[in-house]
Design a protein around this motif. Sequence first.
Motif, PDB file in Angstrom:
ATOM      1  N   ARG A  32     -48.009  -2.320 -42.379  1.00 22.10           N
ATOM      2  CA  ARG A  32     -47.266  -3.565 -42.611  1.00 22.10           C
ATOM      3  C   ARG A  32     -45.835  -3.471 -42.089  1.00 22.10           C
ATOM      4  O   ARG A  32     -45.172  -4.476 -41.889  1.00 22.10           O
ATOM      5  CB  ARG A  32     -47.234  -3.897 -44.113  1.00 22.10           C
ATOM      6  N   ARG A  33     -45.339  -2.255 -41.910  1.00 24.58           N
ATOM      7  CA  ARG A  33     -43.996  -2.048 -41.351  1.00 24.58           C
ATOM      8  C   ARG A  33     -44.055  -0.957 -40.275  1.00 24.58           C
ATOM      9  O   ARG A  33     -43.481   0.130 -40.445  1.00 24.58           O
ATOM     10  CB  ARG A  33     -42.998  -1.669 -42.458  1.00 24.58           C
ATOM     11  N   SER A  86     -46.052  -8.625 -39.661  1.00 25.57           N
ATOM     12  CA  SER A  86     -45.476  -7.436 -40.289  1.00 25.57           C
ATOM     13  C   SER A  86     -44.459  -7.876 -41.333  1.00 25.57           C
ATOM     14  O   SER A  86     -44.112  -9.059 -41.429  1.00 25.57           O
ATOM     15  CB  SER A  86     -44.803  -6.537 -39.251  1.00 25.57           C
ATOM     16  N   ASP A  87     -43.986  -6.932 -42.098  1.00 20.47           N
ATOM     17  CA  ASP A  87     -43.014  -7.229 -43.159  1.00 20.47           C
ATOM     18  C   ASP A  87     -41.574  -7.077 -42.694  1.00 20.47           C
ATOM     19  O   ASP A  87     -40.651  -7.160 -43.509  1.00 20.47           O
ATOM     20  CB  ASP A  87     -43.264  -6.321 -44.369  1.00 20.47           C
TER      21      ASP A  87
END
Length: 534
Positions: free
Chosen positions: A200-201, A332-333
């Motif tokens: 996610r990152r 993505s975050d």
Amino acid sequence: MKRPLGAQISHMLKDRGVDTIFGIPGVHNIEMYRGIEEAGITHILARHEQGAGFMADGYARATGKPGVAYVITGPGLTNIMTAMGQAYSDSVPMLVISSCLDETAATRGQLHQMKDQRGAAATVCDWSEEARTAEAAYQLIDRAFLEFQTRRKRPKHVQVPISLLSETAAPPEKPRDSWPNLGNHPHREAEVRELIKASRRPLVILGGGAVETDVFEEALDLIYPIQAAVFETYAGRGIVPTDYPFNFGATLGRPMSKEIVASADLVIAIGTSLDEGDLWRSHLGHKSTLVRIDIEPAVLADRHRADVQVLGDCRWFLSALTKSFADKEQSSDWSADEVAQFRSKARSETDAERPGIVPICDALRECLPEDTLMYSDMTQFAYVAKEVWDMAKPGLWHHPTGFGTLGYALPAAIGGAVALRKLGALEPRTIAIAGDYGFQYTLQELGTAVELGLPLPILIWDNAKLKEIEDSMVASQIAPNAVVARNPDFLALARAYGAHAVQPGTLAELQKATLAALRADRPTLIRMTPDLTA
């Protein structure tokens, strides 16, 4: 056609694409000069072998082709060794060919004699070998060119005995139409692909290896679809466009970047050794899986302890990896505001550490064409510029990272300017940036620049001291000592060599002077002082 070996070597180099040789002739290597003009090679006469080495380095960085230098036995070689060390540190292809004494074991007191010339050179290059036959000389040269194309690019040294250089020799074999592309078979891409899909990152770190292998498009084909955040090392600047919202730029050396790295749930380092000069700390700071793609095994086994190690050419691996993300995009975050705030804070820190330089960088970047080729020295001006001067393209800013020698900028910029001429650039734009102290290490190469009529702006940041060292002493609670030296009149000195010289009083005048210098009929020394932004 049989010729003396020294002449055959020049013809061989010409057949392998060499059009320029940097060096200084001497009584021991004059046979190497017999065939230069006949072969159709341009020779650039440096004023010091260190300058010849830096010129070859600058030429290689501008063209991607090996820079070649001819030097004499003994001091000629030791003089160029600093440049060889810099080329080794920065992965620059350079071939140094020197003469050597025929025999040293039983004879003492010979001109230019060293205890172990070959061994001395070996300490600062990939390998150093002596050719004792013409065939050995040819094989070593071809070995160097093959390795420049198939391995990490680093300098090589070949020395040839003086008597052998003058002996008649048969010509070498013709070069192959193309060297075999050894490449590598992609491996572990399925494993990395799954790591990316679960992330996610994701964070990608791009180094100079990604520039050398022309892997820009493949890198972007990975970064964009997965919305990865990006750090570029100083050597990797310009790969990712400045308007990409998750581009942290060349700020990996900022202490606060460690927190960003720690917040990523996947780190992929491409073509970077993550050396001290990249991080300025002992550990990258990652807490998640680290994937490293590099051509050198030693990098994969270093202190950063990569979880997934991919040995090979970046292009091959990324080409296989990115096929899975070609028509897909995963969110993505990462936040654009998060990145913008980080970069703003980093810029403020840089400006506070070395006041007055950021506005000058902004003014120069605003006026210079995007394709300007920049060569900088170890100077506070460059330390600031490397962080705040975003590059529109990769491979345009060259700095003596790693080995960190002073005196690099001027001769390297000469090599770059010569390269652009050879490449037929309609408007060759090359700039040298040096500090007042470091410039004096190789200032004699002004003579070469004037001789060649190069339109080369030489920006001198003159704060009348070794300011970086003074600041380090103060920070270490050491009374500043030996950090102030009497400077010459730089403007008068430049004019004595036949160069133009100017000292702008405002940023607008600096912009005007720099653009004029790019169109001049010879180099222009431009003296910048802290008064510009006082």
